[in-house]
Every structure is written in structure tokens, then in C-alpha cells.
Scaffold this motif. Structure first.
Motif, PDB file in Angstrom:
ATOM      1  N   THR A 158       0.806  -1.227   0.000  1.00 60.42           N
ATOM      2  CA  THR A 158       0.000   0.000   0.000  1.00 60.42           C
ATOM      3  C   THR A 158       0.836   1.273   0.000  1.00 60.42           C
ATOM      4  OG1 THR A 158      -0.194   0.020   2.414  1.00 60.42           O
ATOM      5  CG2 THR A 158      -1.974  -1.082   1.184  1.00 60.42           C
ATOM      6  N   ALA A 159       1.978   1.259   0.640  1.00 55.62           N
ATOM      7  CA  ALA A 159       2.771   2.484   0.797  1.00 55.62           C
ATOM      8  C   ALA A 159       3.383   2.919  -0.530  1.00 55.62           C
ATOM      9  CB  ALA A 159       3.874   2.263   1.834  1.00 55.62           C
ATOM     10  N   GLY A 160       3.289   4.209  -0.796  1.00 51.92           N
ATOM     11  CA  GLY A 160       3.840   4.764  -2.022  1.00 51.92           C
ATOM     12  C   GLY A 160       5.336   4.526  -2.165  1.00 51.92           C
ATOM     13  N   ALA A 161       6.037   4.474  -1.056  1.00 49.64           N
ATOM     14  CA  ALA A 161       7.485   4.245  -1.089  1.00 49.64           C
ATOM     15  C   ALA A 161       7.838   2.873  -1.665  1.00 49.64           C
ATOM     16  CB  ALA A 161       8.069   4.381   0.316  1.00 49.64           C
ATOM     17  N   PHE A 162       6.881   1.958  -1.674  1.00 50.87           N
ATOM     18  CA  PHE A 162       7.141   0.609  -2.178  1.00 50.87           C
ATOM     19  C   PHE A 162       6.504   0.344  -3.538  1.00 50.87           C
ATOM     20  CE2 PHE A 162       7.636   0.074   2.455  1.00 50.87           C
ATOM     21  CZ  PHE A 162       8.964  -0.341   2.458  1.00 50.87           C
ATOM     22  N   LYS A 163       6.079   1.413  -4.218  1.00 50.24           N
ATOM     23  CA  LYS A 163       5.496   1.235  -5.551  1.00 50.24           C
ATOM     24  C   LYS A 163       6.532   0.566  -6.453  1.00 50.24           C
ATOM     25  CE  LYS A 163       3.203   3.849  -9.245  1.00 50.24           C
ATOM     26  NZ  LYS A 163       3.475   2.862 -10.226  1.00 50.24           N
ATOM     27  N   ASP A 164       6.125  -0.515  -7.073  1.00 55.58           N
ATOM     28  CA  ASP A 164       6.984  -1.323  -7.940  1.00 55.58           C
ATOM     29  C   ASP A 164       8.167  -1.948  -7.203  1.00 55.58           C
ATOM     30  OD1 ASP A 164       5.369  -0.875 -10.197  1.00 55.58           O
ATOM     31  OD2 ASP A 164       6.373   1.028 -10.576  1.00 55.58           O
ATOM     32  N   ILE A 211       8.514  -6.415  -3.072  1.00 53.44           N
ATOM     33  CA  ILE A 211       9.352  -7.380  -2.352  1.00 53.44           C
ATOM     34  C   ILE A 211      10.741  -6.767  -2.181  1.00 53.44           C
ATOM     35  CG2 ILE A 211       8.055  -9.394  -3.171  1.00 53.44           C
ATOM     36  CD1 ILE A 211      10.453  -9.961  -5.035  1.00 53.44           C
ATOM     37  N   PRO A 212      11.472  -7.188  -1.155  1.00 54.98           N
ATOM     38  CA  PRO A 212      12.772  -6.560  -0.875  1.00 54.98           C
ATOM     39  C   PRO A 212      13.911  -7.108  -1.744  1.00 54.98           C
ATOM     40  CG  PRO A 212      12.249  -8.139   0.822  1.00 54.98           C
ATOM     41  CD  PRO A 212      11.051  -8.073  -0.090  1.00 54.98           C
ATOM     42  N   ASP A 213      13.830  -6.857  -3.030  1.00 59.39           N
ATOM     43  CA  ASP A 213      14.899  -7.239  -3.955  1.00 59.39           C
ATOM     44  C   ASP A 213      15.119  -6.069  -4.892  1.00 59.39           C
ATOM     45  OD1 ASP A 213      16.487  -8.205  -6.051  1.00 59.39           O
ATOM     46  OD2 ASP A 213      15.632 -10.216  -5.907  1.00 59.39           O
ATOM     47  N   ALA A 214      16.235  -5.391  -4.702  1.00 63.13           N
ATOM     48  CA  ALA A 214      16.513  -4.176  -5.469  1.00 63.13           C
ATOM     49  C   ALA A 214      16.575  -4.419  -6.971  1.00 63.13           C
ATOM     50  CB  ALA A 214      17.824  -3.555  -4.989  1.00 63.13           C
ATOM     51  N   GLY A 215      16.816  -5.644  -7.377  1.00 65.57           N
ATOM     52  CA  GLY A 215      16.947  -5.933  -8.798  1.00 65.57           C
ATOM     53  C   GLY A 215      15.638  -6.223  -9.516  1.00 65.57           C
ATOM     54  N   LEU A 216      14.564  -6.356  -8.784  1.00 71.94           N
ATOM     55  CA  LEU A 216      13.276  -6.694  -9.402  1.00 71.94           C
ATOM     56  C   LEU A 216      12.286  -5.548  -9.281  1.00 71.94           C
ATOM     57  CD1 LEU A 216      12.704 -10.329  -8.090  1.00 71.94           C
ATOM     58  CD2 LEU A 216      13.439  -9.636 -10.364  1.00 71.94           C
ATOM     59  N   SER A 217      11.480  -5.396 -10.314  1.00 73.47           N
ATOM     60  CA  SER A 217      10.376  -4.451 -10.260  1.00 73.47           C
ATOM     61  C   SER A 217       9.097  -5.269 -10.092  1.00 73.47           C
ATOM     62  CB  SER A 217      10.317  -3.622 -11.550  1.00 73.47           C
ATOM     63  OG  SER A 217       9.205  -2.764 -11.513  1.00 73.47           O
ATOM     64  N   ILE A 218       8.545  -5.256  -8.877  1.00 73.51           N
ATOM     65  CA  ILE A 218       7.366  -6.061  -8.559  1.00 73.51           C
ATOM     66  C   ILE A 218       6.240  -5.126  -8.132  1.00 73.51           C
ATOM     67  CG2 ILE A 218       6.429  -7.843  -7.023  1.00 73.51           C
ATOM     68  CD1 ILE A 218       8.510  -8.977  -8.869  1.00 73.51           C
ATOM     69  N   ALA A 219       5.137  -5.199  -8.833  1.00 75.60           N
ATOM     70  CA  ALA A 219       3.989  -4.337  -8.537  1.00 75.60           C
ATOM     71  C   ALA A 219       3.347  -4.708  -7.204  1.00 75.60           C
ATOM     72  CB  ALA A 219       2.950  -4.452  -9.650  1.00 75.60           C
ATOM     73  N   GLN A 220       2.752  -3.707  -6.582  1.00 75.21           N
ATOM     74  CA  GLN A 220       1.975  -3.951  -5.372  1.00 75.21           C
ATOM     75  C   GLN A 220       0.704  -4.710  -5.734  1.00 75.21           C
ATOM     76  OE1 GLN A 220       1.790   0.207  -4.270  1.00 75.21           O
ATOM     77  NE2 GLN A 220       3.100  -0.192  -2.491  1.00 75.21           N
ATOM     78  N   ILE A 221       0.243  -5.541  -4.813  1.00 79.72           N
ATOM     79  CA  ILE A 221      -0.960  -6.343  -5.034  1.00 79.72           C
ATOM     80  C   ILE A 221      -1.969  -5.999  -3.938  1.00 79.72           C
ATOM     81  CG2 ILE A 221      -1.887  -8.684  -5.219  1.00 79.72           C
ATOM     82  CD1 ILE A 221       0.976  -9.573  -6.018  1.00 79.72           C
ATOM     83  N   PRO A 222      -3.013  -5.258  -4.271  1.00 76.50           N
ATOM     84  CA  PRO A 222      -3.997  -4.851  -3.260  1.00 76.50           C
ATOM     85  C   PRO A 222      -4.599  -6.021  -2.485  1.00 76.50           C
ATOM     86  CG  PRO A 222      -4.348  -3.654  -5.301  1.00 76.50           C
ATOM     87  CD  PRO A 222      -3.312  -4.707  -5.588  1.00 76.50           C
ATOM     88  N   GLU A 223      -4.767  -7.168  -3.144  1.00 79.89           N
ATOM     89  CA  GLU A 223      -5.332  -8.323  -2.468  1.00 79.89           C
ATOM     90  C   GLU A 223      -4.429  -8.812  -1.331  1.00 79.89           C
ATOM     91  OE1 GLU A 223      -5.062  -7.988  -5.761  1.00 79.89           O
ATOM     92  OE2 GLU A 223      -7.134  -8.029  -6.484  1.00 79.89           O
TER      93      GLU A 223
END
Length: 104
Positions: A9-15, A18-30
Motif C-alpha cells: 500500500t505504501a507509495g514508497a514501495f510502488k513497484d 518485495i525486498p529485492d533491489a533488482g526486481l520491479s514487482i507491482a503492489q498487489i492490493p489483495e
């Protein structure tokens, strides 16, 4: 539970859900919704546990209380609240945050 809500949910974690700097992972509202359900169950269970004891593991302050305090503080960042009717948990939180170590 708190991590599910915060990272999804937090904007700071958009994309960066998950805690992996090399991956761009979208947030999942569910996942945030699931985390909120898990939070509600956690605080209800903790309130019940604290009904007949001053601290989580019994009569003495312990690592269990420290861990729960950190969790509760992160929950505020995730905008997760402790319902008013959970008086045992609210009493415990007041006691644990009154300790000098809580402000360190």
C-alpha cells in the motif's frame, strides 16, 4: 501481516513490493487486504493472551514483548489500528511503551 499491508500500500514501495533491489514487482492490493485480515486475527489473539498476564510470555518482560512492540509500531506505519475494545492489548501497549527502553 504488517509487511503485507505496508509493502502493498505504501507509495514508497510502488513497484518494489518485495525486498529485492533488482526486481520491479507491482503492489498487489489483495495481499494488503489479506494482511489486514491477518492483523485483525493477530491483535484479537494477543488481546486474549494478555487477559490473565501482564506480559506476553507470563509475569516477566521478555523478547516476546520486544518483538510485539516493534510489530505494533510498524503497524502504525501501515495504518493498522488496534480496535478500542481490545483493552488487554491497549493496557499492555501502554505498559510496554512506558518502559525506558521503549524510547531508546
Amino acid at each position: 501481516a504488517v509487511v503485507y499491508v505496508l509493502r502493498n500500500t505504501a507509495g514508497a514501495f510502488k513497484d518494489r513490493a518485495i525486498p529485492d533491489a533488482g526486481l520491479s514487482i507491482a503492489q498487489i492490493p489483495e495481499l494488503a487486504a489479506r494482511g489486514a485480515i491477518m492483523w485483525d486475527n493477530f491483535v484479537e489473539a494477543l488481546d486474549t493472551r494478555l487477559a490473565d498476564r501482564p506480559w506476553i510470555a507470563g509475569d516477566a518482560y521478555s523478547f516476546a514483548d520486544i518483538t510485539a512492540l516493534v510489530t505494533m509500531d510498524f503497524a502504525r506505519a501501515a495504518k493498522l489500528a488496534v480496535p478500542e475494545h481490545l483493552t488487554n492489548l491497549r493496557r499492555w501497549y501502554a505498559d510496554v511503551t512506558a518502559r525506558p527502553s521503549a524510547s531508546a
